[in-house]
Motif scaffolding. Structure first.
Motif, short mmCIF file in Angstrom:
data_model
loop_
_atom_site.label_atom_id
_atom_site.label_comp_id
_atom_site.label_asym_id
_atom_site.label_seq_id
_atom_site.Cartn_x
_atom_site.Cartn_y
_atom_site.Cartn_z
N VAL A 48 0.84 -1.20 0.00
CA VAL A 48 0.00 0.00 0.00
C VAL A 48 0.88 1.25 0.00
O VAL A 48 0.65 2.19 -0.79
CB VAL A 48 -0.97 0.00 1.20
CG1 VAL A 48 -1.67 1.35 1.34
CG2 VAL A 48 -1.98 -1.13 1.06
N GLN A 51 2.42 1.72 -3.35
CA GLN A 51 1.47 2.20 -4.34
C GLN A 51 1.26 3.71 -4.18
O GLN A 51 1.19 4.44 -5.17
CB GLN A 51 0.15 1.45 -4.23
CG GLN A 51 -0.76 1.71 -5.41
CD GLN A 51 -1.93 0.77 -5.46
OE1 GLN A 51 -3.04 1.21 -5.21
NE2 GLN A 51 -1.70 -0.47 -5.77
N GLY A 58 -3.77 5.05 -3.16
CA GLY A 58 -3.78 3.78 -2.45
C GLY A 58 -4.89 3.80 -1.42
O GLY A 58 -5.75 4.68 -1.42
N GLN A 77 -7.20 1.22 -5.23
CA GLN A 77 -5.98 0.40 -5.29
C GLN A 77 -5.87 -0.22 -6.67
O GLN A 77 -6.84 -0.71 -7.22
CB GLN A 77 -5.96 -0.65 -4.19
CG GLN A 77 -7.11 -1.63 -4.22
CD GLN A 77 -7.05 -2.61 -3.06
OE1 GLN A 77 -6.13 -2.61 -2.25
NE2 GLN A 77 -8.05 -3.45 -2.97
#
Length: 166
Positions: A48, A51, A58, A77
């Motif tokens: 996460v 990202q 995220g 996501q």
């Protein structure tokens, strides 16, 4: 950070591991989204954070504005497997039925369409997760296709980017 009338959302991070583990340890919650060991949760939260760093978006952690209490995780996501951005939501069972998922998801959808270039957002929902189907429908999602995620069937919903009028 995002704020709604009742909630504060901020990027989910490694420091949230204990709250994340507690969320996914509840059988009422993990019935559709699975559970994590501490090591698995740390890997997931690292993903996460990566990202957020690499893609600029995220998952968010969701907190009650009045108390700061963690009530779940939600947000856009990206899934390499599908090449699309999912708007995902998972809340603690104690927070169900209060409109928090819809409220937080709407804030995330607005943010995503403002900051991302996706033509649509997806939502992957287990066929038996009636509450999440209702949230998706309230938000304007419609069924796109059926699929498999983590060896479980899902109904894939889509919400198209709003068109702007001149």
């Amino acid at each position: 950070m995002l704020e709604t009338d009742r909630l504060v959302l901020r990027p989910l991070r490694l420091a949230d591991v204990d709250a994340f583990l507690a969320l996914h340890a509840d059988d009422r919650v993990n019935r559709f989204v699975g559970t994590y060991t501490r090591d698995q949760a740390l890997v997931r939260l690292e993903t996460v954070e990566k990202q957020w760093a690499d893609r600029g978006h995220g998952l968010f952690s969701v907190h009650l504005k009045t108390t700061g209490e963690f009530v779940g995780r939600i947000g856009p996501q990206f899934w390499d497997e599908f090449g699309e951005v999912e708007m995902a939501w998972t809340l603690r069972a104690e927070a169900w039925g209060r409109g928090y998922a819809t409220e937080a998801a709407q804030a995330c959808i607005d943010w995503a369409f403002e900051h991302l270039t996706e033509n649509y957002l997806a939502a992957y929902i287990h066929p038996e997760n009636a509450a999440s189907h209702r949230v998706a429908q309230r938000l304007g999602f419609s069924v796109l296709r059926h699929g498999i995620l983590f060896d479980k069937p899902v109904i894939v919903y889509a919400l198209n980017r709003p068109t702007t009028r001149a």
